[in-house]
Enzyme design. Structure first.
Site, short mmCIF file in Angstrom:
data_model
loop_
_atom_site.label_atom_id
_atom_site.label_comp_id
_atom_site.label_asym_id
_atom_site.label_seq_id
_atom_site.Cartn_x
_atom_site.Cartn_y
_atom_site.Cartn_z
N HIS A 308 0.72 8.90 -6.38
CA HIS A 308 1.96 8.17 -6.09
C HIS A 308 2.82 9.18 -5.15
CE1 HIS A 308 5.83 6.45 -6.97
NE2 HIS A 308 5.12 5.63 -7.30
N ASP A 365 0.05 0.73 -11.93
CA ASP A 365 -0.83 -0.30 -11.77
C ASP A 365 -2.23 -0.22 -12.36
OD1 ASP A 365 0.87 -1.66 -9.80
OD2 ASP A 365 0.51 -0.23 -8.45
N1 CMC Z 1 -7.95 8.14 -4.22
C1 CMC Z 1 -8.59 9.33 -3.62
N2 CMC Z 1 -7.76 10.18 -2.92
C2 CMC Z 1 -6.48 10.13 -2.70
C3 CMC Z 1 -5.65 8.93 -3.61
C4 CMC Z 1 -6.83 7.95 -4.39
N3 CMC Z 1 -6.02 6.92 -4.85
N4 CMC Z 1 -4.51 9.13 -3.37
C5 CMC Z 1 -4.32 9.87 -2.57
N5 CMC Z 1 -5.34 10.64 -2.29
C6 CMC Z 1 -5.54 11.93 -1.41
C7 CMC Z 1 -5.42 11.71 -0.11
O1 CMC Z 1 -6.77 11.51 0.44
C8 CMC Z 1 -4.86 13.01 0.50
O2 CMC Z 1 -5.86 13.92 0.48
P1 CMC Z 1 -5.76 15.17 1.53
O3 CMC Z 1 -4.64 16.00 1.08
O4 CMC Z 1 -7.29 15.79 1.43
O5 CMC Z 1 -5.77 14.33 2.82
C9 CMC Z 1 -3.93 13.37 -0.55
O6 CMC Z 1 -4.50 12.83 -1.85
C10 CMC Z 1 -2.36 12.92 -0.56
O7 CMC Z 1 -2.58 11.56 -0.26
P2 CMC Z 1 -1.43 10.76 0.48
O8 CMC Z 1 -2.04 9.46 1.15
O9 CMC Z 1 -1.15 11.64 1.75
O10 CMC Z 1 -0.09 10.39 -0.32
P3 CMC Z 1 0.99 9.29 -0.11
O11 CMC Z 1 1.93 10.02 -1.20
O12 CMC Z 1 1.25 9.14 1.26
O13 CMC Z 1 0.15 8.25 -0.72
C11 CMC Z 1 -0.21 6.34 -2.45
C12 CMC Z 1 0.58 7.51 -2.08
C13 CMC Z 1 -0.07 5.62 -3.52
C14 CMC Z 1 -0.21 5.41 -1.10
C15 CMC Z 1 -1.73 6.78 -2.52
O14 CMC Z 1 -1.93 7.97 -3.59
C16 CMC Z 1 -2.76 5.76 -2.62
O15 CMC Z 1 -3.22 4.90 -1.82
N6 CMC Z 1 -3.06 5.39 -3.86
C17 CMC Z 1 -3.84 4.13 -4.18
C18 CMC Z 1 -3.13 2.99 -4.16
C19 CMC Z 1 -2.27 2.73 -5.37
O16 CMC Z 1 -2.54 2.85 -6.58
N7 CMC Z 1 -1.03 2.32 -5.05
C20 CMC Z 1 -0.01 2.12 -6.09
C21 CMC Z 1 1.23 3.12 -6.18
S1 CMC Z 1 2.11 2.87 -7.62
C22 CMC Z 1 3.13 1.47 -7.37
C23 CMC Z 1 4.16 1.49 -6.54
O17 CMC Z 1 5.19 2.36 -7.20
O18 CMC Z 1 4.52 0.89 -5.61
#
Ligand code: CMC
Length: 426
Positions: A308, A365
Site C-alpha cells: 500500500h 483487497d
Molecule cells: N508484490 C511484489 N512486490 C511489491 C508489491 C507486490 N504487491 N507491491 C510493492 N512491491 C515492491 C515493488 O516492486 C518495490 O520494490 P523495489 O523497491 O525493489 O523496487 C517496492 O515494493 C515498493 O513498491 P512501489 O510500487 O514503489 O509502491 P507504491 O506505493 O507505489 O505502490 C501499490 C503501492 C498498492 C500500487 C503496490 O503495492 C501494488 O501494486 N500492490 C498490488 C496491487 C494492490 O493490491 N492494490 C490495492 C491497493 S489497496 C486498495 C486501495 O486503497 O486502493
C-alpha cells in the site's frame, strides 16, 4: 526568520528561501510551498505525489506507520464493531454520527431515492455483451448528471446534500440492474421492506416468485465490506474527484471520473485481481513459484492484495476483514482451496525478508475478494462493490471542497524533457 519555517538554499547561487510550516491536528507537518515558483522561479517535482498534501481535510486520517484509520475521529475497527455502513455514510456526510431517530430517517430518505428513471436502463442496450460493469457504471453515473442538472444550484449545501443522498441510494440499484441485464436475468426491483445492504444482495441474487433468505452473517459481512471502503483520504480516485470538482464540473461527472480512476488494478480493481490471481495459482503447491516471480526484479508479476502506498504496517481494514472472513468460513464456508492458497501466501509474505523489508502487508483487497466470493458476488462486480462503498467518501470530499471559501483549480506543472524549439525560422 520565522521559527516555524523551512529554509531552502539554492547551492548554485547561495540564495536562501523561507517557507512556513503548517501543523495539522494529527500527522506530519506540512511545508507550505504555494509561493515556491513565485519566490524561486522553480517547480517542485513529486512523481505520484508521495510527499504532497493536496488539500486540507477534516474527514479521514491515516497513520500508515501505525496502521491506523480514523473517520471524523472514529477508529475504523470501533466503527466496524459497533456501527453499520449507513451510520458511517451519515457520519461522513454530516460530520457526526446519527442518533437512532436520525438513522431511521436517513434510511427512509435513501429508500425513497433508490429507484432509477427507467430511461437510463435503455443505455444498457447500447453496450456490447459482457461490457465490464465498471465501464457501464461510469457511463450511467455520468448520464445521471443529465437528469439532475437544470436549475440546480451546486453552491447550495441543501441541494448538494440531496444530490449526495440520491447517488448513494441509486448506486446499488444501477449496479444490480446492470448485472442482471448482462446475464439476461429478470430484473428485481428494490424491496422497500429490506435494509440498504440486504436489498443489494436481494437484487443481485433473488429470482421472481421464489423465496429468498439471507443469513444475518451474510448481511453483516457485506455491510462491513461496504463500510471499510467508505473513504480513504486522498487516494487516486478521491484526488480525481477533487481535481474534476476543482473545475466546477457537475458533481456526478466528478464521481464518474472517480469510478474511472478506481477501476485500475493498482487501486479498486485489485480485489478482482486477487481472486483471479488465486485461481490462476490454482494450488498451494504452486505458491512458492509465484512468490519467486513476485520477488524477481525482472518479472512484472506482483502479488495482488499486498502493499500500500500509505500503510507500512498491517492495513487496519484488512485486519477487520480477516476476522469477518474467518466468521464466514465457520458459518457458511468459503472455497477452501482459495483460502488455503491465500493463507499460505499470507504466511510467507509476513515472514519473508523481501516483503518484510519493503513493509508489504495484506491490504483491504486481499480479504474483501474472498468475502465477496463467499457472498456469491461475481468477480467482475467486485470493483463495483468498492464504488458503492467509496461513493459516500467521494461525495463528502467533494462537499468539503465546495465548502472552501475559494476553490483553486488543480493545475500541476511539469519537468519538460521534450525537444527544444525546433520550429524552422524563416
Ligand atoms: N508484490 C511484489 N512486490 C511489491 C508489491 C507486490 N504487491 N507491491 C510493492 N512491491 C515492491 C515493488 O516492486 C518495490 O520494490 P523495489 O523497491 O525493489 O523496487 C517496492 O515494493 C515498493 O513498491 P512501489 O510500487 O514503489 O509502491 P507504491 O506505493 O507505489 O505502490 C501499490 C503501492 C498498492 C500500487 C503496490 O503495492 C501494488 O501494486 N500492490 C498490488 C496491487 C494492490 O493490491 N492494490 C490495492 C491497493 S489497496 C486498495 C486501495 O486503497 O486502493
Amino acid at each position: 526568520m520565522a521559527e516555524n519555517s523551512v529554509t531552502l538554499t539554492d547551492n548554485r547561487n547561495g540564495k536562501s528561501y523561507n517557507f512556513p510550516i503548517l501543523d495539522g491536528n494529527l500527522g506530519p507537518s506540512v511545508v507550505d510551498i504555494s509561493t515556491f515558483y513565485k519566490d524561486t522561479g522553480m517547480f517542485t517535482f513529486d512523481r505520484g505525489y508521495t510527499s504532497t498534501a493536496m488539500c486540507r481535510s477534516q474527514i479521514t486520517y491515516i497513520d500508515g506507520e501505525k496502521g491506523e484509520l480514523l473517520h471524523r475521529g472514529y477508529d475504523i475497527a470501533w466503527l466496524a464493531e459497533n456501527k453499520i455502513f449507513l451510520d458511517v455514510v451519515y457520519l461522513l456526510l454530516n460530520k457526526r454520527l446519527p442518533n437512532s431517530d436520525e438513522l431511521k430517517e436517513f434510511k427512509t430518505e435513501l429508500k425513497t431515492r433508490c429507484f432509477i428513471n427507467e430511461n437510463i436502463l435503455k443505455l444498457f442496450d447500447a453496450f456490447p455483451d459482457r461490457a465490464h460493469p465498471m465501464a457501464v457504471l461510469q457511463a450511467c453515473v455520468a448520464t445521471l448528471s443529465t437528469y439532475y442538472s437544470r436549475d440546480m444550484n451546486f453552491d447550495d449545501p441543501v441541494e448538494y446534500m440531496e444530490l449526495a443522498k440520491r447517488l448513494v441510494a441509486k448506486m446499488p440499484t444501477l449496479a444490480a440492474f446492470y448485472y442482471r441485464h448482462s446475464r439476461g436475468y429478470p430484473q428485481i426491483y428494490p424491496d422497500l421492506d429490506r435494509g440498504f445492504t440486504e436489498n443489494f444482495l436481494y437484487m443481485m441474487r433473488s429470482f421472481p416468485h421464489s423465496r429468498f433468505e439471507l443469513r444475518p452473517i451474510e448481511v453483516k459481512a457485506f455491510d462491513t465490506v461496504l463500510m471499510l471502503h467508505c473513504d480513504h483520504e486522498q487516494n487516486a480516485s478521491t484526488t480525481t474527484v477533487r481535481t474534476v470538482g476543482s473545475t466546477h464540473s457537475h458533481p456526478y461527472s466528478c464521481i464518474s471520473a472517480g469510478i474511472g480512476a478506481l477501476w485500475g488494478h493498482a487501486h479498486g480493481g485489485a480485489n478482482e485481481s486477487v481472486i483471479r490471481q488465486l485461481e490462476m495459482i490454482g494450488s498451494v503447491d504452486n505458491v512458492d513459484k509465484y512468490i519467486a516471480k513476485a520477488k524477481d526484479k525482472n518479472d512484472p508479476f506482483r502479488l495482488m492484495g499486498f502493499g500500500h502506498r500509505v500503510y507500512k504496517n498491517y492495513d487496519p481494514r484488512a485486519k477487520v476483514l480477516k476476522k469477518m472472513r474467518n466468521q464466514l468460513i465457520d458459518e457458511i464456508g468459503i472455497d477452501s482451496n482459495l483460502i488455503k492458497i491465500a493463507n499460505k501466501i499470507e504466511e510467507i509474505v509476513l515472514n519473508d525478508d523481501y516483503f518484510v523489508s519493503r513493509n508489504l502487508y495484506p491490504n483491504v483487497d486481499f480479504n474483501s475478494g474472498l468475502i465477496l466470493k463467499a457472498l456469491k458476488i461475481p468477480t467482475e462486480m467486485f470493483a463495483v462493490i468498492f464504488v458503492m462503498g467509496r461513493c459516500p467518501g467521494w461525495i463528502s470530499q467533494w462537499m468539503e471542497l465546495k465548502e472552501q471559501d475559494t476553490i483553486k483549480i488543480v493545475r500541476p506543472r511539469q519537468l519538460y524533457v521534450g525537444p527544444k524549439d525546433i520550429t524552422p525560422k524563416n
